[in-house]
Each structure stands twice: as structure tokens, then as C-alpha cells.
Design a protein around this motif. Structure first.
Motif, PDB file in Angstrom:
ATOM      1  N   VAL A 262     -31.808  81.027 -67.392  1.00 31.74           N
ATOM      2  CA  VAL A 262     -30.819  80.976 -66.301  1.00 31.74           C
ATOM      3  C   VAL A 262     -31.478  80.662 -64.952  1.00 31.74           C
ATOM      4  O   VAL A 262     -31.296  81.393 -63.979  1.00 31.74           O
ATOM      5  N   PRO A 263     -32.226  79.550 -64.875  1.00 29.69           N
ATOM      6  CA  PRO A 263     -32.969  79.257 -63.644  1.00 29.69           C
ATOM      7  C   PRO A 263     -32.180  78.384 -62.674  1.00 29.69           C
ATOM      8  O   PRO A 263     -31.523  77.429 -63.083  1.00 29.69           O
ATOM      9  N   PRO A 264     -32.223  78.663 -61.379  1.00 24.80           N
ATOM     10  CA  PRO A 264     -31.674  77.719 -60.402  1.00 24.80           C
ATOM     11  C   PRO A 264     -32.713  76.641 -60.090  1.00 24.80           C
ATOM     12  O   PRO A 264     -33.767  76.949 -59.529  1.00 24.80           O
ATOM     13  N   PRO A 265     -32.472  75.387 -60.419  1.00 19.82           N
ATOM     14  CA  PRO A 265     -33.472  74.347 -60.134  1.00 19.82           C
ATOM     15  C   PRO A 265     -33.625  74.041 -58.652  1.00 19.82           C
ATOM     16  O   PRO A 265     -34.599  73.422 -58.242  1.00 19.82           O
ATOM     17  N   GLU A 266     -32.627  74.465 -57.854  1.00 15.86           N
ATOM     18  CA  GLU A 266     -32.681  74.262 -56.402  1.00 15.86           C
ATOM     19  C   GLU A 266     -32.236  75.568 -55.748  1.00 15.86           C
ATOM     20  O   GLU A 266     -31.056  75.888 -55.720  1.00 15.86           O
ATOM     21  N   PHE A 267     -33.206  76.347 -55.259  1.00 16.22           N
ATOM     22  CA  PHE A 267     -32.950  77.707 -54.794  1.00 16.22           C
ATOM     23  C   PHE A 267     -31.990  77.737 -53.611  1.00 16.22           C
ATOM     24  O   PHE A 267     -31.066  78.554 -53.561  1.00 16.22           O
ATOM     25  N   GLY A 268     -32.194  76.845 -52.646  1.00 16.60           N
ATOM     26  CA  GLY A 268     -31.339  76.836 -51.463  1.00 16.60           C
ATOM     27  C   GLY A 268     -29.895  76.518 -51.801  1.00 16.60           C
ATOM     28  O   GLY A 268     -28.965  77.186 -51.330  1.00 16.60           O
ATOM     29  N   TRP A 269     -29.680  75.478 -52.615  1.00 18.74           N
ATOM     30  CA  TRP A 269     -28.313  75.128 -53.009  1.00 18.74           C
ATOM     31  C   TRP A 269     -27.663  76.276 -53.756  1.00 18.74           C
ATOM     32  O   TRP A 269     -26.489  76.594 -53.525  1.00 18.74           O
ATOM     33  N   ASN A 270     -28.428  76.942 -54.626  1.00 19.58           N
ATOM     34  CA  ASN A 270     -27.846  78.034 -55.397  1.00 19.58           C
ATOM     35  C   ASN A 270     -27.524  79.240 -54.516  1.00 19.58           C
ATOM     36  O   ASN A 270     -26.575  79.973 -54.791  1.00 19.58           O
ATOM     37  N   LEU A 271     -28.298  79.463 -53.459  1.00 21.77           N
ATOM     38  CA  LEU A 271     -27.956  80.536 -52.519  1.00 21.77           C
ATOM     39  C   LEU A 271     -26.601  80.272 -51.879  1.00 21.77           C
ATOM     40  O   LEU A 271     -25.779  81.185 -51.743  1.00 21.77           O
ATOM     41  N   ARG A 272     -26.361  79.039 -51.501  1.00 20.92           N
ATOM     42  CA  ARG A 272     -25.066  78.701 -50.921  1.00 20.92           C
ATOM     43  C   ARG A 272     -23.949  78.894 -51.943  1.00 20.92           C
ATOM     44  O   ARG A 272     -22.886  79.420 -51.624  1.00 20.92           O
ATOM     45  N   TRP A 273     -24.189  78.474 -53.161  1.00 18.55           N
ATOM     46  CA  TRP A 273     -23.184  78.612 -54.217  1.00 18.55           C
ATOM     47  C   TRP A 273     -22.907  80.084 -54.507  1.00 18.55           C
ATOM     48  O   TRP A 273     -21.759  80.501 -54.657  1.00 18.55           O
ATOM     49  N   THR A 274     -23.978  80.899 -54.558  1.00 23.40           N
ATOM     50  CA  THR A 274     -23.836  82.322 -54.846  1.00 23.40           C
ATOM     51  C   THR A 274     -23.098  83.049 -53.725  1.00 23.40           C
ATOM     52  O   THR A 274     -22.314  83.961 -53.977  1.00 23.40           O
ATOM     53  N   ALA A 275     -23.348  82.641 -52.482  1.00 26.09           N
ATOM     54  CA  ALA A 275     -22.708  83.305 -51.345  1.00 26.09           C
ATOM     55  C   ALA A 275     -21.196  83.145 -51.385  1.00 26.09           C
ATOM     56  O   ALA A 275     -20.466  83.963 -50.813  1.00 26.09           O
ATOM     57  N   ARG A 276     -20.706  82.110 -52.069  1.00 26.29           N
ATOM     58  CA  ARG A 276     -19.256  81.922 -52.195  1.00 26.29           C
ATOM     59  C   ARG A 276     -18.693  82.601 -53.430  1.00 26.29           C
ATOM     60  O   ARG A 276     -17.484  82.567 -53.667  1.00 26.29           O
TER      61      ARG A 276
END
Length: 711
Positions: free
Chosen positions: A539-553
């Protein structure tokens, strides 16, 4: 159950004590080698079946009554969860309920009611044949109500927090702190338009202190007799300030947190609003993990720390003596103690450890000092529900504390696990990176690490900067550098430190992890291919910054603070998702943007229902690698989330893990999968790399052994 001699146990306990108690200036390398020598002298362990690592306890939620005379627990039986009660005095146990949805059990202060907490309700069960059992209150998202604690100031009541939606758009929500008795009658202790974060009651039952979220801070207020609020402490910048539920003897506030300091500790706020430390880690390295409270007065009795060593300390002369007796009985174990109050009250000791696959419970009689094993029931095998046995502790790896200096000089912590009896210089080394990243490896049992060690690999679990458990300075030291930067270099520095100490074969090093650990795995293969020869990323996020934005929503967003919004916390950690420069830097350093640099084989495992890491991102990354001709394998379980307890998903992950490690690090070949596991893999293995081949037995072999995964 198999049994193995454990002659080095006493020596190991002495070495471990040195490891845990030594100051920062001591020779960490010498202590590490002493512990490694003890592991090498142990009897080698046999190779266990994969299914042996997929067992789960039949007993859970064990709780001691306040008078220390009864123990209640939940027991899984087939598809049902039962409620059991045992008298300590006569040893007789009887079943109270044959089926319940409860996940937790609690006692009221008077011990007359056993509270069954499920995601949707709190139910009161009258004990000793009394009448009156019934629903106390509904819980969960539907009613926006959650249990806070049992009310220690009333014979039989609980405290709940309720959120009412805004009456109109743009208006604030309303929060209510409620006292609820066993008949469901509610008393409002406080109502507020700010989110209520915590509370403390005066011994007479009135509200004495309240903490609430005000902007980006948690602010603590004293409540006077007329009900007026007076600010006494402001906890900003992610300072932890958790109120204990009842005030001290003189009405002073007791806290578990880190205001005015680095490490989390037990604190007292005096009448002049000054903060005093009542207890902190004697070695100055670990946050306070939890507190044992008196079940009647709710005053703190025992403090426990678990970031480096498992240590518990009594906070009074009496409890200090008793905790010392328990610690001598169970050396180098994590102890979770429940205290009974009264002349003939017993204590309940929960024993855990890095080499204990299952928990153990013991009754302790403080008057005699004797211990008695309780609830020695075999676990359940996850694959088919058949009874199983715990793996013997003498055959499992012990976690050795590791200290290393990062290339910039920061002192870091972690753990090392070695196959018993093996030459540490000749075994392959696998780095197991924890998730979060705001979490930490602890000195406790881990299925994933123990399975790898049992296959003949050493395992390194680094607590890189940014990890929790070691104080605020440790967390903030990451400074948002979560790309191919300082945090990842901590992990690489730790690996190179172990190799320099003669631990692990430098030509056979792998890296694995889940969530952030999976992201770190992708970084390791992308930017340090000279070190890491293979990676397994779950379950790895290949792009940490993009996934932070996705997770925040996302509704399931995780955060270091239970009360401050994730976006605010990320900004405090130098990870402002609204800052384009920060996001651009993380993208430029991401595995996704550098897919062409990947040179090592990679196994990806993901869940189709993941709400914390977007499955679309994992698929895009895997497809990009495939188009670039990279050696990539991909398993997607369409029903799995960010984690899953489904047996086939778990065993498939273990099977593919050992297959990948064997193919590229030269370990033992995996046993062939059973027919049901093979069918699962045929359905869900979307990409198979160059060396990831499933063993397909002959017809005769399959007929002889249709289910076993034994070698």
C-alpha cells in the motif's frame, strides 16, 4: 507445543538491561555486539509454516473488576463473540452472553455493571444475577456520540461526548459533555461551540477543568463553582496536553503530555498555572506510553514506557514495590497491569514481548506475591478457524535495541532481529520500515518481521527522525524532508551502520514496508540501488505530496493530533500542502517522477478499497514501470483496504514476500501454495516480475497434500 531450550535467557536479560540503561555517551557498538553474541549462541529455530504466523487470539478485552475479585473477557467461538466472567476467589467461570457485537469491556466504579462497548452502542450487563441489564446509550457516527471514560466520581455512570451538527450553513457545530447513568438518563456537564478535547472532574463529580480546540491550539480552562471558565494553559504547536479524568487530592490538574518540554511525561498544574513533572523516562529517551489509574480514585499509579525498552514504574512507594516484583517475574516483557482495590484484591498482569506471539494473562496476589496463569486458551488459526498453538517464544527472535548516528550527527534509535543461532555476518538483511510516518517501531511482537527472520534473514526496524515515541524534537527534526532527503538518509545510515558492525551480508540487502514504509521502499530502490537489491512495498504512495493532499480530503485521514485538522498539523511539520514549492519538491524527489531510475526488482501489494493511499496512484506507477521495462510485480486485492485481516490476503502477501526475497537475496525457497491460495493469486496477481514464479506442484503432489504449506 514445541519447546526449545533457552539457556542464554539470563545472560540476555543482563545484556538487554545494559542496552536500555546505558547513557548516550557509552559504547553503543560494544553493547550491540554483546547482545548479538547472545543471539548467536541460541538454538536455531525450525522453519514454521506460513499459516503458523496467521493465528489470532480467541480471547480479547480482558478486564479486571475494580475490587480485583472478578475478571471478564470476550471469547470468539465460531462466528460468535461471547462474554465470560470468572470469580478469582473460587476460580469458576461462566458465560454471560452467547453473542455480542462488543469490542471492549469496562466496569463501573461500583463493580455492579459490566459495560459492553460496540461501534453502535454501550450496553450495561448486570453481574451476579442482578436484574436491570439494558442499553445505556447509542454510539457512533449515526448519533455523533462517543464514549470517553467510565465516570470515576459516580457508582455507575459514564462520560460521553456528543456533537450536534450546525443548525444552519456556516454556523458552528455544538459539542456536549454528558454524564449517562445505567438507565440512560443524561446530565449535561458542559455545552460548547468549540470542540471539546478533554476534561477533568472534581472528586465530588462537578466539572473542574475543560480543554477545547481554539484555532490551532488546545486550550485548558478551569471551571469554577458557578461554571465560569478561566484559561490556565495553552497547548499550541502540536504540544500534547491530555487531561487525566479526575483532579488530584488538592483539586490540581494532572496531565499526560509535553508542554514546556520535549518528552511526554506525567505532569501537575499547580494553582499558579506552573507545570511540574511528576514522572518522566529515567533514561531521557522515550515518551510516556500510558498510565495505570486507580480504578476507584482514578489517580495515576503506574507509568509505562515502550519506545526503546519495555519499562514500568510505580508512582507510589507501595505500587513501586509491587511493580518491581512483577518485573522480576517477567523480565524484558511489556507489562500492562490492571489494579484491584481492596483487602483481598488481585492484580491482572498482561504479558507481551517481541518473542511472544500471543498475549499472556496472569493473576497476581500482592499479599502473597504469587502469580497464577489465567486464560491459557489456544489461539484460532486464521485460515479455517481450527484451534492452533502459539509459536514457542524460545524459537522467535528478540528485538535488540540499536543506536546509530546519522550522517549529520543526530542520535537515532531502532531495533534489530536476528535468526537464533545464525552467524549475523552471513545472513541477508531486510529493512522493515514502519508506516505513518508518524508512528514508531516498538519492542513488541510483529508478524511480518518474525516471519522474515524465521526464513533466515536479519531484520532492521529503524525509527528515523519524524518517528513518534522519542519526543517532540525527534518528530520535528524531519523538517518536512520526506522525499529523497534527510529522513530516507537516516534509514540508509542505519543500514550502513549495521553492515559496518558485521551484521548482514552487504551484497544481500532488501527493503520492505507498508504505507509510508512502502514509500520508503520505493525511494530506496530508486535512489540507493547500490545498497538495496530488492523491495517489497505494500500500500505505498508513489508520490508522497500528492497523497497527502488526497488524504487530507479523505474522511479516514490520520494525524498526530486528535483535534487539530490534518492540514494544520502538516503545515507545522513543514509539509504545507497548500505551498506549491513544498509540493513541487516532494514531486521532483518522488519515485513516480523518477520511475526511469528504478533498477531493482519490486513487488507491489495494494488494496482496491484503500482510503488512505489512492489505488489509482499505485496502478499508474506500476503501469509506468511496466512500460519502461522494469522488473515489477503487482498484487491487488479488490476488497482489501489500507490493511486487511483476510487470511488469503495475508498469506498471499507472505508467500510473495518470501518468493521475492528468495529470488534476489538467496534465502530458502518458499513452500508451494495450497490450491485455494493459488487460485487467489491467479485472480489478483496483475503483474508478475521476471523471477516471481509460483511453484505449481505435480498432480500427484497436489493430491497428496491439497492444503498444507509445509516444506
Amino acid at each position: 507445543m514445541l519447546a526449545f531450550p533457552d539457556a542464554p535467557g539470563v545472560l540476555y536479560a543482563l545484556v538487554f538491561a545494559l542496552l536500555a540503561a546505558a547513557p548516550a555517551s557509552a559504547d553503543d557498538a560494544a553493547r550491540l555486539h554483546a547482545a548479538v553474541a547472545v543471539e548467536r549462541a541460541r538454538v536455531p529455530a525450525p522453519r514454521f509454516q506460513r499459516s503458523d504466523f496467521l493465528v489470532r487470539p480467541a480471547i480479547e478485552a480482558v478486564t479486571l473488576s475494580p475490587d480485583g475479585r472478578q475478571v471478564a473477557w470476550l471469547r470468539e467461538h465460531g462466528r460468535h463473540r461471547e462474554v465470560w466472567l470468572q470469580s478469582i476467589m473460587d476460580g469458576r467461570a461462566h458465560r454471560l452472553l452467547t453473542d455480542t457485537a462488543a469490542r471492549q469491556l469496562h466496569w463501573t466504579r461500583d463493580g455492579r455493571w459490566l459495560l459492553l462497548e460496540s461501534p453502535r452502542q454501550l450496553f450495561a450487563l448486570a453481574t451476579a444475577g442482578r436484574a436491570g441489564s439494558g442499553l445505556v446509550t447509542a454510539l457512533g457516527d449515526r448519533v455523533r456520540r462517543e464514549l470517553q471514560t467510565v465516570d470515576a466520581t459516580q457508582p455507575a455512570a459514564i462520560i460521553a461526548l456528543e456533537r450536534s451538527p450546525a443548525a444552519r450553513q456556516g454556523a458552528p457545530a455544538h459539542w456536549r459533555l454528558l454524564r449517562v447513568d445505567m438507565r440512560g438518563r443524561r446530565t449535561v456537564l458542559h455545552a460548547d461551540t468549540h470542540r471539546i478535547a478533554g476534561f477533568a472532574l472534581h472528586p465530588d463529580g462537578r466539572l473542574a477543568f475543560l480543554s477545547r480546540v481554539e484555532g490551532e491550539a488546545v486550550v485548558i480552562h478551569r471551571i469554577d463553582a458557578p461554571g465560569h471558565m478561566h484559561q490556565v494553559l495553552r497547548c499550541g504547536s502540536m504540544h500534547r496536553c491530555d487531561l487525566l479524568p479526575v483532579t488530584g487530592d488538592r483539586g490540581e490538574l494532572l496531565l499526560h503530555g509535553d508542554p514546556g518540554g520535549n518528552l511526554s511525561r506525567l505532569l501537575r498544574l499547580d494553582a499558579r498555572h506552573a507545570v511540574h513533572t511528576l514522572h518522566a523516562d529515567p533514561h531521557g529517551d522515550a515518551d510516556l506510553a500510558d498510565l495505570v489509574l486507580d480504578p476507584i480514585s482514578r489517580r495515576p499509579l503506574i507509568a509505562s514506557y515502550r519506545s526503546i525498552e519495555a519499562a514500568s514504574y510505580g508512582l507510589t512507594d507501595d505500587t513501586s514495590r509491587r511493580v518491581a516484583v512483577i518485573a522480576r517475574q517477567f523480565p524484558q516483557r511489556q507489562l500492562r497491569i490492571q489494579v484491584g482495590v481492596g483487602a483481598d484484591a488481585h492484580w491482572l498482569v498482561n504479558e507481551r514481548g517481541s518473542s511472544l506471539q500471543g498475549e499472556r494473562w496472569h493473576l497476581h496476589d500482592p499479599r502473597t506475591g504469587r502469580f497464577r496463569r489465567l486464560l491459557d486458551e489456544p489461539p484460532l488459526r486464521q485460515l479455517d478457524g481450527r484451534p492452533a498453538q502459539w509459536l514457542p517464544a524460545s524459537a522467535l527472535a528478540r528485538k535488540i535495541p540499536v543506536v546509530w548516528r546519522a550522517s549529520d550527527g543526530m542520535r537515532l534509535h531502532g531495533f534489530l532481529l536476528l535468526p537464533p543461532g545464525a552467524d549475523p555476518a552471513r545472513v541477508p538483511l531486510v529493512v522493515n520500515v514502519h508506516g505513518g510516518p508518524w508512528s514508531h517501531a516498538q519492542p513488541e511482537y510483529g508478524r511480518f518481521a518474525q516471519f522474515i527472520v524465521n526464513r533466515g534473514y536479519a531484520v532492521f526496524e529503524p525509527n528515523f527522525r519524524g518517528s513518534t515515541g522519542h519526543g517532540r524534537d525527534y518528530i520535528f527534526a524531519a523538517q518536512g524532508d520526506y522525499g529523497n532527503g534527510r529522513v530516507q538518509r537516516d534509514i540508509v545510515d542505519g543500514v550502513r551502520h549495521l553492515l559496518a558492525q558485521g551484521i548482514g551480508d552487504a551484497q544481500r540487502v532488501g527493503i520492505a514496508g507498508a504505507s509510508f514504509g512502502g514509500y520508503s521502499t520505493l525511494l530506496g530502490l530508486t535512489f540507493s540501488p547500490e545498497l538495496f537489491k530488492v523491495g517489497v512495498a505494500m500500500v505505498p504512495p508513489p508520490e508522497f505530496g500528492w497523497n497527502l493532499r488526497w488524504t487530507a480530503r479523505n474522511a479516514e485521514a490520520l494525524t498526530l493530533s486528535r483535534h487539530v485538522p490534518l492540514t494544520t498539523v502538516l503545515r507545522m511539520l513543514s509539509l504545507d500542502i497548500a505551498d506549491e514549492a513544498t509540493m513541487a519538491r516532494l514531486h521532483a524527489q518522488s519515485p513516480l517522477a523518477n520511475a526511469a531510475r528504478l533498477q531493482r526488482p519490486l513487488l507491489l501489494i495494494a488494496g482496491g478499497e484503500d482510503r488512505r493511499v489512492a489505488i489509482s496512484g499505485v496502478i499508474e506507477y506500476a503501469a509506468r514501470l511496466k512500460l519502461l521495462g522494469k522488473d515489477v510485480s503487482l498484487l491487488i486485492d479488490p476488497q482489501a483496504g489500507h490493511s486487511s485481516d483476510e487470511p488469503l490476503y495475508l498469506e498471499a502477501s507472505l508467500y510473495l514476500l518470501e518468493s521475492a526475497l528468495q529470488a534476489h537475496l538467496g534465502g530458502a525457497a518458499p513452500a508451494p501454495p495450497r490450491n485455494d491460495l493459488r487460485r487467489y493469486l491467479d485472480r489478483n496477481l496483475r503483474m508478475a516480475g521476471q523471477d516471481l514464479h509460483m511453484h505449481r506442484p505435480s498432480a500427484g503432489e497436489a493430491k497428496r497434500n491439497p492444503r498444507s504449506d509445509s516444506p
